[in-house]
Design a protein around this motif. Structure first.
Motif, mmCIF file in Angstrom:
data_model
loop_
_atom_site.group_PDB
_atom_site.id
_atom_site.type_symbol
_atom_site.label_atom_id
_atom_site.label_comp_id
_atom_site.label_asym_id
_atom_site.label_seq_id
_atom_site.Cartn_x
_atom_site.Cartn_y
_atom_site.Cartn_z
ATOM 1 N N GLY A 151 0.811 -1.213 0.000
ATOM 2 C CA GLY A 151 0.000 0.000 0.000
ATOM 3 C C GLY A 151 0.839 1.255 0.000
ATOM 4 O O GLY A 151 0.485 2.248 -0.648
ATOM 5 N N ILE A 152 1.962 1.238 0.712
ATOM 6 C CA ILE A 152 2.832 2.415 0.721
ATOM 7 C C ILE A 152 3.338 2.723 -0.687
ATOM 8 O O ILE A 152 3.389 3.887 -1.114
ATOM 9 C CB ILE A 152 4.010 2.196 1.696
ATOM 10 N N ALA A 153 3.690 1.670 -1.432
ATOM 11 C CA ALA A 153 4.162 1.864 -2.807
ATOM 12 C C ALA A 153 3.086 2.515 -3.666
ATOM 13 O O ALA A 153 3.363 3.433 -4.453
ATOM 14 C CB ALA A 153 4.579 0.519 -3.403
ATOM 15 N N PHE A 154 1.841 2.072 -3.515
ATOM 16 C CA PHE A 154 0.756 2.643 -4.310
ATOM 17 C C PHE A 154 0.389 4.042 -3.835
ATOM 18 O O PHE A 154 0.005 4.900 -4.640
ATOM 19 C CB PHE A 154 -0.466 1.732 -4.260
ATOM 20 N N LEU A 155 0.506 4.289 -2.538
ATOM 21 C CA LEU A 155 0.171 5.607 -2.019
ATOM 22 C C LEU A 155 1.209 6.644 -2.414
ATOM 23 O O LEU A 155 0.891 7.830 -2.532
ATOM 24 C CB LEU A 155 0.024 5.543 -0.495
ATOM 25 N N VAL A 156 2.452 6.216 -2.614
ATOM 26 C CA VAL A 156 3.462 7.137 -3.163
ATOM 27 C C VAL A 156 3.036 7.597 -4.545
ATOM 28 O O VAL A 156 3.070 8.794 -4.862
ATOM 29 C CB VAL A 156 4.848 6.449 -3.218
ATOM 30 N N LYS A 157 2.609 6.665 -5.380
ATOM 31 C CA LYS A 157 2.173 7.023 -6.726
ATOM 32 C C LYS A 157 0.859 7.800 -6.691
ATOM 33 O O LYS A 157 0.632 8.688 -7.526
ATOM 34 C CB LYS A 157 2.020 5.743 -7.563
ATOM 35 N N SER A 158 0.008 7.514 -5.716
ATOM 36 C CA SER A 158 -1.262 8.239 -5.608
ATOM 37 C C SER A 158 -1.070 9.656 -5.089
ATOM 38 O O SER A 158 -1.962 10.496 -5.244
ATOM 39 C CB SER A 158 -2.224 7.487 -4.676
ATOM 40 N N GLY A 159 0.063 9.924 -4.461
ATOM 41 C CA GLY A 159 0.337 11.271 -3.962
ATOM 42 C C GLY A 159 -0.257 11.550 -2.597
ATOM 43 O O GLY A 159 -0.585 12.705 -2.297
ATOM 44 N N MET A 160 -0.393 10.545 -1.749
ATOM 45 C CA MET A 160 -0.945 10.787 -0.410
ATOM 46 C C MET A 160 0.087 11.476 0.472
ATOM 47 O O MET A 160 1.257 11.112 0.471
ATOM 48 C CB MET A 160 -1.381 9.464 0.240
ATOM 49 N N TRP A 161 -0.353 12.481 1.215
ATOM 50 C CA TRP A 161 0.528 13.160 2.162
ATOM 51 C C TRP A 161 0.888 12.191 3.275
ATOM 52 O O TRP A 161 0.038 11.420 3.726
ATOM 53 C CB TRP A 161 -0.202 14.378 2.738
ATOM 54 N N PRO A 162 2.139 12.149 3.763
ATOM 55 C CA PRO A 162 3.275 13.034 3.436
ATOM 56 C C PRO A 162 4.193 12.475 2.359
ATOM 57 O O PRO A 162 5.362 12.850 2.283
ATOM 58 C CB PRO A 162 4.003 13.094 4.782
ATOM 59 N N LEU A 163 3.695 11.564 1.535
ATOM 60 C CA LEU A 163 4.505 10.940 0.496
ATOM 61 C C LEU A 163 4.427 11.693 -0.834
ATOM 62 O O LEU A 163 4.882 11.193 -1.849
ATOM 63 C CB LEU A 163 4.032 9.491 0.281
ATOM 64 N N SER A 164 3.869 12.909 -0.797
ATOM 65 C CA SER A 164 3.559 13.612 -2.044
ATOM 66 C C SER A 164 4.445 14.830 -2.293
ATOM 67 O O SER A 164 4.143 15.633 -3.174
ATOM 68 C CB SER A 164 2.095 14.079 -2.005
ATOM 69 N N PHE A 165 5.544 14.987 -1.537
ATOM 70 C CA PHE A 165 6.353 16.204 -1.655
ATOM 71 C C PHE A 165 6.940 16.383 -3.051
ATOM 72 O O PHE A 165 7.236 17.496 -3.479
ATOM 73 C CB PHE A 165 7.486 16.163 -0.623
ATOM 74 N N TRP A 166 7.097 15.289 -3.784
ATOM 75 C CA TRP A 166 7.735 15.343 -5.093
ATOM 76 C C TRP A 166 6.770 15.745 -6.208
ATOM 77 O O TRP A 166 7.187 16.223 -7.269
ATOM 78 C CB TRP A 166 8.296 13.955 -5.441
ATOM 79 N N LEU A 167 5.471 15.548 -5.993
ATOM 80 C CA LEU A 167 4.524 15.602 -7.106
ATOM 81 C C LEU A 167 4.311 17.001 -7.699
ATOM 82 O O LEU A 167 4.415 17.157 -8.923
ATOM 83 C CB LEU A 167 3.187 14.979 -6.671
ATOM 84 N N PRO A 168 3.983 18.037 -6.917
ATOM 85 C CA PRO A 168 3.723 19.343 -7.546
ATOM 86 C C PRO A 168 4.901 19.865 -8.360
ATOM 87 O O PRO A 168 4.725 20.394 -9.474
ATOM 88 C CB PRO A 168 3.404 20.253 -6.350
ATOM 89 N N THR A 169 6.110 19.704 -7.821
ATOM 90 C CA THR A 169 7.296 20.191 -8.540
ATOM 91 C C THR A 169 7.535 19.403 -9.822
ATOM 92 O O THR A 169 7.831 19.985 -10.878
ATOM 93 C CB THR A 169 8.532 20.102 -7.634
ATOM 94 N N ALA A 170 7.402 18.083 -9.745
ATOM 95 C CA ALA A 170 7.647 17.244 -10.923
ATOM 96 C C ALA A 170 6.621 17.518 -12.010
ATOM 97 O O ALA A 170 6.977 17.662 -13.187
ATOM 98 C CB ALA A 170 7.615 15.769 -10.525
ATOM 99 N N TYR A 171 5.362 17.616 -11.660
ATOM 100 C CA TYR A 171 4.325 17.827 -12.662
ATOM 101 C C TYR A 171 4.404 19.233 -13.270
ATOM 102 O O TYR A 171 4.089 19.424 -14.443
ATOM 103 C CB TYR A 171 2.935 17.603 -12.049
ATOM 104 N N ALA A 172 4.804 20.212 -12.462
ATOM 105 C CA ALA A 172 4.929 21.574 -12.978
ATOM 106 C C ALA A 172 6.147 21.728 -13.882
ATOM 107 O O ALA A 172 6.163 22.586 -14.775
ATOM 108 C CB ALA A 172 5.014 22.568 -11.829
ATOM 109 N N ALA A 173 7.184 20.911 -13.668
ATOM 110 C CA ALA A 173 8.429 21.060 -14.427
ATOM 111 C C ALA A 173 8.383 20.386 -15.786
ATOM 112 O O ALA A 173 9.109 20.786 -16.698
ATOM 113 C CB ALA A 173 9.597 20.494 -13.617
ATOM 114 N N THR A 174 7.543 19.363 -15.945
ATOM 115 C CA THR A 174 7.564 18.617 -17.192
ATOM 116 C C THR A 174 6.819 19.355 -18.297
ATOM 117 O O THR A 174 6.178 20.381 -18.066
ATOM 118 C CB THR A 174 6.956 17.215 -16.970
ATOM 119 N N THR A 175 6.890 18.843 -19.525
ATOM 120 C CA THR A 175 6.238 19.492 -20.656
ATOM 121 C C THR A 175 4.720 19.317 -20.570
ATOM 122 O O THR A 175 4.228 18.372 -19.940
ATOM 123 C CB THR A 175 6.746 18.904 -21.983
ATOM 124 N N PRO A 176 3.941 20.203 -21.199
ATOM 125 C CA PRO A 176 2.479 20.146 -21.077
ATOM 126 C C PRO A 176 1.849 18.813 -21.489
ATOM 127 O O PRO A 176 1.009 18.292 -20.739
ATOM 128 C CB PRO A 176 2.009 21.296 -21.974
#
Length: 539
Positions: free
Chosen positions: A223-248
């Protein structure tokens, strides 16, 4: 007719995988040819997904072989099986639809920003489709890794220091999650001797307490592995930056990646740890509830604090994931259909918003946001300056972009009458719905907290979108009208039109979602179909 229909379940995996391999040796100077082949592949997968969705909606008996495709003609639980039901067909349609939008948008210019874009996109689609179709945990890991490997390349597509920095974080956290995935799968196999999900669901109730403890430990690690991909806090620190940095176009297709993790949680949670799981029934729901609510709160604060639209969209992904995780964690069966409706609506909206952001910001001064915030905070205005005339003509391009932005704002905020409001309304209706005549339900503090978070997150989105919309379209500083070609704005319009269509067809859509929820709440039917499916040729 049945002879070819029985091979449809494998096509969403085989077609993009074969096309991805075929495109790799093609010269990168032939990007238009590669893009055309990739586009046709995605169209074919979308058509197959629509057929599978229609057949699954037709009910039992419409899908040949009960929707179970036995690779190598080996029956479950010994062989590898792909399983089509209403939920997997829904995810196939959603994924292929977003892939089409990203594919078309990229053809304007983004597919030339790096090498092998189309091959990576096809590999990503094959990985996602395989993950939602597979019937066993080991091949779920295989397809999950295929999806992640392709996403690494797509995130870094276009290069640049911001993408490389965000990509390193993304790769590191997902590699750690993959290691946890293997540990969890190993524990479950060691305790039960099977990795087939249907077989696992039938064996779990009869396990000895010590073996049950190992299964629950493995499920928690998994479940932890899936929750990392789902973006559950506090495992989601990487998501906003990664999604904002990539191409549209990559950000648009990434909008469905968090939903793949949520799909697995729904599938395993209701199939393996459903009401028939004995002492393990409802395992992990309290953690999902707490983590989901924390994710909504964290995402809403991030939405309010975001000055850049890319980060606002990234935090909106977290709000969407948190809403779904908390809905699952509450454990009310009446909420499942509403959660599925919300999953589709929010994913389409956020994907459209990611594509729209680049078009809107294309004509803006890079320092406009900073200057606007400074003027707003310190009142840097000349009192003696004459007031300029209000009501200047808006160019046609900005009018179209502004209208699309308005629709995104209404959808993200959950305002009526569009599908964002309907999705949240159906969630809350399921929360307060009485299970059956004569039965009373006590509304708990967790239920009221969830209601408050749903309302406050919508308010946060409305405030943030209004603030950014005013700065961008009404009071932009030194802005120029961006050059937008039809091939770029079309995917945005189509995705938003899909949300509007979903709003007007909410009745039929909710009937499909309710039928899907009924299937999920009857895990015995899934297990029987998989374990008793006949071999091809009647062998």
């Amino acid at each position: 007719m049945t002879d070819w229909l029985q091979h449809l379940p494998v096509l969403p995996v085989i077609v993009p995988l074969a096309v991805a391999a075929a495109l790799i040796p093609v010269d990168e100077r032939e990007r238009t040819l590669k893009g055309s082949i990739s586009f046709l592949s995605t169209v074919a997968v979308f058509v197959v997904a629509m057929i599978l969705m229609r057949l699954s909606a037709a009910g039992e008996g419409a899908l040949p072989g009960a929707g179970v495709y036995q690779l190598g003609n080996w029956p479950a639980p010994f062989g590898i099986v792909l399983v089509v039901d209403r939920l997997s067909a829904l995810m196939l349609c959603l994924t292929s639809g977003l892939a089409l939008a990203a594919q078309v948008y990229s053809m304007a210019r983004w597919h030339t920003a790096g090498h092998h874009f189309h091959s990576l996109l096809q590999l990503l689609v094959a990985g996602i489709n395989g993950a939602v179709l597979t019937g066993d945990l080991f091949n779920l890991f295989v397809f999950f890794e295929m999806m992640l490997a392709a996403s690494y390349g797509l995130l870094l597509h276009g290069s640049g220091p911001l993408r490389v920095k965000a990509g390193l974080h993304y790769v590191a956290i997902n590699l750690a999650a993959s290691s946890l995935f293997l540990v969890g799968v190993s524990l479950i196999y060691g305790a039960t001797g099977t990795l087939n999900m249907a077989d696992l669901a039938t064996k779990l109730p009869a396990l000895a307490p010590e073996s049950r403890m190992l299964v629950e430990t493995g499920a928690a690690v998994l479940g932890i592995a899936f929750l990392v991909k789902s973006g559950m806090w506090p495992l989601s620190f990487w998501l906003p930056t990664a999604y904002a940095a990539t191409t549209p176009p990559v950000a648009a297709i990434f909008a469905v990646l968090t939903k793949v993790g949520i799909y697995v949680i729904i599938r395993l949670g209701l199939l393996v740890f459903g009401t028939a799981a004995g002492a393990s029934a409802g395992f992990g729901q309290s953690w999902l509830l707490a983590g989901g609510m924390a994710t909504i709160a964290f995402g809403a604060i991030g939405v309010l604090a975001s000055q850049a639209m890319g980060r606002l969209a990234g935090y909106s992904v977290l709000v969407s994931s948190g809403t779904l995780l908390a809905a699952i964690g509450l454990g009310h069966p009446e909420m499942i259909a509403g959660a599925l409706f919300y999953l589709v609506s929010s994913t389409l909206t956020i994907a459209a918003f990611f594509l729209l952001i680049e078009l809107v910001e294309r004509g803006r001064d890079a320092a406009a946001d900073v200057l606007a915030v400074t003027m707003e905070a310190f009142g840097d205005f000349d009192e003696n300056e004459e007031e300029e005339e209000v009501g200047v003509a808006i160019p046609g391009t900005m009018a179209v972009l502004g209208l699309c932005f308005l629709v995104c704002a209404v959808l993200l905020s959950g305002l009526p009458p569009l599908s964002g409001f309907i999705a949240k309304f159906t969630l809350l209706h399921g929360l307060f719905d009485v299970p059956a005549a004569g039965q009373a339900r006590t509304i708990s503090a967790a239920d009221w907290t969830y209601v408050a978070l749903i309302i406050l997150s919508g308010l946060a989105a409305m405030i943030a979108m209004n603030r950014i919309g005013i700065r961008t379209f009404w009071a932009s500083i030194e802005g120029t009208v961006p050059r937008v070609v039809v091939i770029e704005i079309t995917p945005v319009v189509v995705l938003l039109a899909a949300c509007i269509f979903l709003s007007f067809q909410a009745g039929p859509a909710m009937r499909y979602m309710q039928a899907t929820a009924d299937d999920l709440l009857n895990p015995g039917g899934y297990s029987d179909r998989v374990l008793t499916a006949p071999r091809a040729g009647g062998q």
